[in-house]
Each structure stands twice: as structure tokens, then as C-alpha cells.
Write an enzyme that holds these catalytic residues in place. Structure first.
Site, mmCIF file in Angstrom:
data_model
loop_
_atom_site.group_PDB
_atom_site.id
_atom_site.type_symbol
_atom_site.label_atom_id
_atom_site.label_comp_id
_atom_site.label_asym_id
_atom_site.label_seq_id
_atom_site.Cartn_x
_atom_site.Cartn_y
_atom_site.Cartn_z
ATOM 1 N N HIS A 136 0.825 -1.213 0.000
ATOM 2 C CA HIS A 136 0.000 0.000 0.000
ATOM 3 C C HIS A 136 0.864 1.270 0.000
ATOM 4 C CE1 HIS A 136 -4.126 -1.824 0.950
ATOM 5 N NE2 HIS A 136 -3.323 -2.783 0.533
ATOM 6 N N TYR A 358 3.628 -10.388 -6.079
ATOM 7 C CA TYR A 358 3.298 -10.027 -4.694
ATOM 8 C C TYR A 358 1.857 -10.352 -4.320
ATOM 9 C CZ TYR A 358 7.352 -8.078 -2.381
ATOM 10 O OH TYR A 358 8.544 -7.940 -1.724
ATOM 11 N N HIS A 361 -1.972 -13.318 -0.837
ATOM 12 C CA HIS A 361 -3.076 -13.366 0.135
ATOM 13 C C HIS A 361 -3.098 -14.656 0.938
ATOM 14 C CE1 HIS A 361 -4.567 -10.042 -2.536
ATOM 15 N NE2 HIS A 361 -4.662 -9.516 -1.341
HETATM 16 C C1 HEM Z 1 -7.064 -8.368 5.191
HETATM 17 C C2 HEM Z 1 -6.086 -8.136 4.355
HETATM 18 C C3 HEM Z 1 -6.255 -7.857 2.886
HETATM 19 C C4 HEM Z 1 -7.370 -7.541 2.169
HETATM 20 C C5 HEM Z 1 -8.789 -7.349 2.670
HETATM 21 C C6 HEM Z 1 -6.952 -7.388 0.786
HETATM 22 C C7 HEM Z 1 -7.798 -7.085 -0.260
HETATM 23 C C8 HEM Z 1 -7.412 -6.800 -1.538
HETATM 24 C C9 HEM Z 1 -8.280 -6.368 -2.602
HETATM 25 C C10 HEM Z 1 -9.797 -6.205 -2.505
HETATM 26 C C11 HEM Z 1 -7.522 -6.159 -3.688
HETATM 27 C C12 HEM Z 1 -7.985 -5.672 -5.061
HETATM 28 C C13 HEM Z 1 -8.378 -6.823 -5.938
HETATM 29 C C14 HEM Z 1 -8.622 -6.395 -7.378
HETATM 30 O O1 HEM Z 1 -9.630 -5.751 -7.643
HETATM 31 O O2 HEM Z 1 -7.813 -6.733 -8.240
HETATM 32 C C15 HEM Z 1 -6.155 -6.457 -3.329
HETATM 33 C C16 HEM Z 1 -5.100 -6.332 -4.177
HETATM 34 C C17 HEM Z 1 -3.836 -6.711 -3.839
HETATM 35 N N1 HEM Z 1 -3.396 -7.174 -2.633
HETATM 36 FE FE1 HEM Z 1 -4.494 -7.430 -0.958
HETATM 37 N N2 HEM Z 1 -5.613 -7.621 0.696
HETATM 38 C C18 HEM Z 1 -5.147 -7.910 1.961
HETATM 39 C C19 HEM Z 1 -3.863 -8.236 2.297
HETATM 40 C C20 HEM Z 1 -2.842 -8.356 1.413
HETATM 41 C C21 HEM Z 1 -1.576 -8.910 1.726
HETATM 42 C C22 HEM Z 1 -1.115 -9.476 3.071
HETATM 43 C C23 HEM Z 1 -0.845 -8.854 0.595
HETATM 44 C C24 HEM Z 1 0.556 -9.380 0.481
HETATM 45 C C25 HEM Z 1 1.451 -8.995 -0.356
HETATM 46 C C26 HEM Z 1 -1.661 -8.232 -0.445
HETATM 47 C C27 HEM Z 1 -1.269 -7.976 -1.750
HETATM 48 C C28 HEM Z 1 -2.075 -7.462 -2.735
HETATM 49 C C29 HEM Z 1 -1.627 -7.145 -4.088
HETATM 50 C C30 HEM Z 1 -0.224 -7.303 -4.652
HETATM 51 C C31 HEM Z 1 -2.731 -6.651 -4.773
HETATM 52 C C32 HEM Z 1 -2.782 -6.149 -6.227
HETATM 53 C C33 HEM Z 1 -2.700 -4.632 -6.256
HETATM 54 C C34 HEM Z 1 -2.963 -4.072 -7.627
HETATM 55 O O3 HEM Z 1 -3.759 -4.631 -8.377
HETATM 56 O O4 HEM Z 1 -2.366 -3.049 -7.984
HETATM 57 N N3 HEM Z 1 -2.870 -7.957 0.091
HETATM 58 N N4 HEM Z 1 -6.119 -6.858 -2.025
#
Ligand code: HEM
Length: 611
Positions: A136, A358, A361
Site C-alpha cells: 500500500h 506479490y 493473500h
Molecule cells: C485483510 C487483508 C487484505 C485484504 C482485505 C486485501 C484485499 C485486496 C483487494 C480487494 C484487492 C484488489 C483486488 C482487485 O480488484 O484486483 C487487493 C489487491 C492486492 N493485494 Fe491485498 N488484501 C489484503 C492483504 C494483502 C496482503 C497481506 C498482501 C501481500 C502482499 C496483499 C497484496 C495485494 C496485491 C499485490 C494486490 C494487487 C494490487 C494491484 O492490483 O495493484 N494484500 N487486495
């Protein structure tokens, strides 16, 4: 390819054929990685879109701006909010369609968690929260306004938490480059600038500042403040959960402590100057912890310990650098403090492929195990378990409410004592298959999503090559049969069920999770080779880690603060002086806290054979 590079490539390829680099003596393994990184810097950085920035006076901008502008020494726009994500390789040439095989079939048959698999003692829930904290800071794709719906095919729909779900397409902007038709803007600043706590633009930064003594807003209980809707006030609030918000609060505390220190030594600095210096220092502390603490735990081998420390301090080490400064090149004196930032001829950005590697999840568990830190019976530094909280209850506004009843200390100790999930097949969190995602302002979206299916779709939509093409583009040996990927018969059977015997069809995410891991590595080797390139680039391309990493820009005391902070434990000890003494036995705050410290090894690191 230039002749020298062709020779280097042959050497790397030979070592790869023997699957040997991680078994070689530490210093030879590190040399292999150095050569590999050089090849990736030459052949795996592709520009996306034209940058039409302007020259500016770097002397006037001796600080990190709100939107990431004015970091590159001769172009004010590079690396700022809204610039394109770059690429490490050409877009996928796969003949397969967006739904081939169906993302929900892949998710249900290969990703969905059967039973939680943890990471042993190596990596805890602070480490898991930390990497979300970093993501983030760096990347988030801008979305389109057009919605898509994915429906689970009938054969598997009865076993899916959502029979269908809707989401927004990734925004694609046309560009006129011969190898690329379009690019995606990044809504976050890709620099390692702490935007996760400071925001990505002027408005975001205004929201988090108190405008007094350079400080950021924080509640009396040490946690983040909230707006009238209960959404935290911080640099980035999208898809937040209690562990992530806790780290934001910890580093707000760190920023405010830096402000206090600076005010004592430099009483003439005003609010703006204190804020700017404290941001530089805090962002550097975060980058340093990630480089020489978090990554070293993620890739727990002697060779990588050398590699990461060389990135920060150079081969000659911390003492030499402290004594004489950055007087030699990047190998001997490190990337930090280089005389000039280096972007290898390609404007700095983070990349599509980096985002894909990366997608971690699976680190997230089903429940958080809450510990009792008031117990007086726990002589063994192992606080008794109170109860388990479902992860779903720790996300968003509800999660913030829960966190304020738990409190910062109990949450930190609990996260420290819990192992996070392993990055492997059949370990995708069940609750994320029916997840209420957030808008950019932290508000809940009306339509829940199946994240496991969505992630498969996203990589295909963004034309990130599938696993085998990805490996070829990274100069790795492709697989020719499932047995090259894994020895696990159950996995091979499941891969065959979804992809037949067509290894070219294999999705990147599935390949990364299925791949045999190097001993000590929590991630796949394929993901690691990309990290090797990008982890260095985040430091060496940034003016504030290179030519402006000096006491003039950071202040003498500010630079001293960065130099004296080595680990997350140092930061925790600063703000909670009793906590790690009472509850932690291990060496790093990212390992499970009641595990053994690293064993003493009398052989100097550079002379060791291998881990
Ligand atoms: C409770 C914790 C978390 C929640 C609720 C969450 C939720 C989300 C959601 C909703 C998305 C967007 C999905 C989309 O529309 O493509 C996302 C993207 C992403 N998350 Fe998480 N996430 C969590 C934790 C993590 C963790 C621990 C990582 C570890 C690296 C991570 C890495 C990413 C990455 C790399 C993306 C893609 C970003 C992008 O498309 O630019 N997230 N996450």
C-alpha cells in the site's frame, strides 16, 4: 545481447541447469545473484508510456513531495502518482482466452484453502501485515468505470461461496510504443516514500497532518484516528485490516518521535521543515527494515543475508561505511548513498509483473489468535491464548472497532506469536472468496468478490505472461512437464485435471504456489528473481536513498536515527520498551516470537559454505 552479457547468461544458465546457486558457497552464490541482477537490469526493464515531465531545481526540492514528483534528478514527473506501471517483459503472447481455463475453476480446484497451512516459525503475522503495509506504499491499479461479471461454471458452482461476482475492469490507457498498446496508471506513488502513512497527494497529506511541530494525527490510545464513518485517518485506507492499521499507527508514532528528537536538536525548524525531515527519516527506516530484516527472514539463507546487507551497506559492511562513508561503488559500499540515482535507462516505476508476484493473500489465516498479555504465569515468553477472532471481523470499520478494544500492545504481541499462512496451493483464505472490498476512500463496496478467482483473472487481463512464458522471459529454464514443477503427486493430478498436459496454459499464480521451494525461502525462486531486480531498483533509482541520502537533506541527527535503526525490533523497543524483553525470544520481530534465536555461527558470513 552484447557478447559479455551472452557469456554471463551462459554461466548463469549452466548454474541453473545444475540447480546449484543456492547450494554454492555464500560468496559464489552472491556473485551469481549479482550477475543475474545485472542481466535483469539490462533485459527486464521496459518503459511504458511517455513521460513528459520537466526539469526542475533539485536544491529546491530536498524533500519527498506529496504526490511523488521531483525525485528523479532531471524529470519532475517520473515516479509520481498516476504514472504508468512499467513492465519487466513484453505482454503475454498466450493464445488462451481470459476465461481459459475458467478462473473460478482454477480457484476452486487449486487455490481454495482445504486446511490452513502455516509457515512454521519462520514468518509471523507481523510479517504478513508488513508486506500489505509495503504494497500500500507502492502500487494500486487504477480501475475503469466498466464492470465485469464472472459466473462460476455449473460443474463447480455449488462449492463456490459466490456463484457470480462483479468488479471493475483495470483501467487501460492507450500509448504509442511499438511493443505495447496500452498501460495502467498507478494510483499510489511507487517510490519507497512512506505514502502508506503520508498519502499519495496533497489532499491525502493534509488529512493526516496536525500542522504542529511536524507531527501526524494519532489517537491517545496510540492507534489511528477515525473519521465520522469510522474509517481510519491514514495515508492509505483501502482494504485495511487490524494488523495493517496497527503498523500504520506504529510508524506514525515513529514519525512523531523523530519530530520530537529533531525539535530538541534543531529548535529553529518550523512545522513544515520538521515534517519534511521526519518523513525522509521514517521512510528510510521503513526501507531499511524491509531490506535487512523482513527480506532476510523471508529468504532465510546466509547467501541472502549477504545479498540484502550488501544492498544497504555494501560488501565492506556497516562499520566501514560508517567510518569512511560511501567512497566505493555499489558493490563495496552499497546502493544507499550512491553518488547518483541509477535507473538503467528506464524511468523508475514498479511493474505489472512485480504486482503479480506479490499476490500473497495466502499469508492470511482464517482467524487471529488473541493472547493474554496480562498473565503473570508465562515465564516462558509464551502468552496464553485467550480466544480466536475470525479474520472477517478484523477487516475495515469493524476491524478498527475490534482493534481499539484489543489495544496496540496486545495486538502486536498476538501477531508476533502467530505464524502466517504458507504460499502454497490450497491455502487461499476461505473468507476472501466472499470479500467486501473497499473503494479508494475505505468505504465498503456493494458487491462482494471472490478474490481467488479475481486474482487469476487480473493477471490475464493485464497480459502478464503465464508461468512458463514468465520464466522464459526471466531467463529461467521453463518446465516441460508437471514433474519439473513439483514432486507432489496430488498436485500433479490436480494440475492435470485443470490444465491437461499443457504446461504453457499454467497460470502464473498457480505456478508460483506449486513450485518446489528453495530451503529457507518462503516464496518461489521465480518470484525471487524478480524481487532481486526490483528490491535493488527501489533503492538505487531514488534520489533520497542515493545522492540526497546525506545530512544536508536528512539533518545530521536524522541520518543518525536511520543509521542506528536496524530492525523492526528496534522500533518496537523504542515505543514499547518492555514488550520484546518480556515476550520475544527470537532474533527478528518477523519470526514467531517464542522461537529460538538464530544459532551462533563462528564462521564469518562471507566464508560459509551454504545454509
Ligand atoms: C485483510 C487483508 C487484505 C485484504 C482485505 C486485501 C484485499 C485486496 C483487494 C480487494 C484487492 C484488489 C483486488 C482487485 O480488484 O484486483 C487487493 C489487491 C492486492 N493485494 Fe491485498 N488484501 C489484503 C492483504 C494483502 C496482503 C497481506 C498482501 C501481500 C502482499 C496483499 C497484496 C495485494 C496485491 C499485490 C494486490 C494487487 C494490487 C494491484 O492490483 O495493484 N494484500 N487486495
Amino acid at each position: 545481447m552484447a557478447l559479455v552479457d551472452a557469456i554471463l547468461f551462459c554461466a548463469v544458465h549452466l548454474v541453473d541447469k545444475l540447480d546449484a546457486w543456492h547450494r554454492l558457497p555464500v560468496i559464489i552464490g552472491a556473485a551469481y545473484l549479482g550477475i543475474r541482477r545485472h542481466l535483469h537490469q539490462r533485459y527486464n526493464l521496459l518503459p511504458v508510456g511517455k513521460i513528459n515531465g520537466q526539469r526542475y531545481n533539485t536544491e529546491e526540492f530536498g524533500y519527498r513531495t506529496a504526490d511523488g514528483k521531483c525525485n528523479h534528478p532531471s524529470d519532475d514527473t517520473i515516479g509520481s502518482q498516476g504514472t504508468f506501471l512499467g513492465r519487466n517483459m513484453p505482454p503475454s503472447t498466450s493464445p488462451y482466452g481470459l476465461l481459459e481455463p475458467h478462473p473460478t475453476v482454477v480457484a476452486s480446484k487449486l487455490l481454495a484453502r482445504k486446511k490452513f497451512i502455516d509457515n512454521g516459525k519462520q514468518f509471523n503475522m507481523i510479517a504478513c501485515s508488513w508486506i500489505q503495509f509495503m504494497i500500500h506504499d507502492w502500487v494500486d491499479h487504477l480501475e475503469d468505470t466498466e464492470q465485469i461479471e464472472i459466473r462460476a461454471p455449473e460443474e463447480i458452482s455449488s462449492g463456490c461461496p459466490l456463484k457470480s461476482f462483479k468488479f471493475f475492469k483495470t483501467k487501460k490507457v492507450s500509448i504509442d510504443l511499438c511493443h505495447l498498446k496500452n498501460g495502467s496508471p498507478n494510483t499510489r506513488t511507487p517510490w519507497w516514500d512512506g505514502s502508506v502513512i503520508y498519502g499519495n497527494d496533497k489532499e491525502g497529506m493534509r488529512r493526516v497532518r496536525t500542522f504542529k511541530d511536524g507531527k501526524l494525527k494519532i489517537s491517545e490510545d496510540g492507534l489511528l484516528q477515525h473519521n465520522e464513518k469510522g474509517i481510519p485517518i491514514s495515508g492509505d485506507v483501502r482494504n485495511c485490516w487490524a494488523g495493517f492499521s496497527l503498523l500504520q499507527a506504529l510508524f506514525v508514532k515513529e514519525h512523531n518521535a523523530v519530530c520530537d528528537m529533531l525539535k530538541v536538536y534543531y529548535p529553529d525548524l518550523d512545522d513544515e521543515q520538521l515534517f519534511r525531515h521526519a518523513r525522509l527519516v521514517t521512510a528510510a527506516v521503513i526501507a531499511k527494515i524491509h531490506t535487512i530484516d523482513w527480506t532476510v527472514e523471508l529468504l532465510k539463507t546466509d547467501t541472502l543475508q549477504v545479498g540484502m546487507r550488501v544492498n544497504w551497506y555494501g560488501l565492506l559492511g556497516k562499520k566501514f561505511k560508517e567510518l569512511l562513508g560511501h567512497i566505493l561503488g555499489s558493490i563495496l559500499s552499497g546502493l544507499v548513498g550512491l553518488k547518483k540515482p541509477k535507473d538503467h535507462g528506464v524511468p523508475y516505476s514498479l511493474t505489472e509483473e512485480f504486482v503479480s508476484t506479490y499476490r500473497m493473500h495466502s499469508l492470511l489465516p482464517e482467524t487471529l489468535v488473541l493472547r493474554d498479555i496480562t498473565s503473570s504465569t508465562s515465564e516462558d515468553k509464551h502468552p496464553p491464548i485467550l480466544h480466536e477472532v475470525p479474520m472477517r471481523e478484523l477487516v475495515g470499520i469493524e476491524g478498527e472497532r475490534k482493534l481499539s478494544t484489543i489495544g496496540m500492545e496486545q495486538m502486536l504481541v498476538s501477531l508476533g506469536h502467530q505464524s502466517c499462512g504458507a504460499l502454497t496451493l490450497w491455502n487461499y483464505p476461505s473468507w476472501m472468496r466472499n470479500l467486501v472490498a473497499h473503494d479508494i476512500n475505505g468505504e465498503d463496496r456493494p458487491d462482494p468478490v471472490d478474490m481467488a478467482s479475481l486474482e487469476i483473472y487480473r493477471d490475464r487481463e493485464r497480459e502478464v505472461p503465464r508461468y512458463n512464458e514468465f520464466r522464459r522471459n526471466l531467463m529461467m529454464i521453463p518446465i516441460s512437464k508437471w514433474g519439473d514443477l513439483t514432486d507432489d503427486e496430488e498436485v500433479i493430478k490436480a494440475l492435470y485435471d485443470v490444465y491437461g498436459d499443457d504446461v504453457e496454459k499454467l497460470d502464473l499464480q498457480v505456478g508460483l504456489m506449486a513450485e518446489k521451494k528453495i530451503k529457507g525461502f518462503a516464496i518461489s525462486e521465480t518470484a525471487f528473481f524478480l524481487f532481486l531486480l526490483i528490491a535493488s531498483r527501489r533503492l538505487e533509482a531514488d534520489r533520497f536513498f542515493t545522492s540526497s541520502f546525506n545530512s544536508k537533506t536528512y539533518t545530521e541527527k536524522g541520518l543518525e536515527w536511520v543509521n542506528k535503526t536496524e530492525t523492526l525490533k528496534d522500533v518496537i523497543d523504542r515505543h514499547f520498551p518492555e514488550m520484546t524483553r518480556k515476550w520475544m525470544t527470537c532474533s527478528s520481530a518477523f519470526s514467531v516470537w517464542d522461537s529460538m534465536p538464530n544459532p551462533v555461527n563462528y564462521i564469518p558470513l562471507y566464508l560459509r559454505l551454504s545454509t
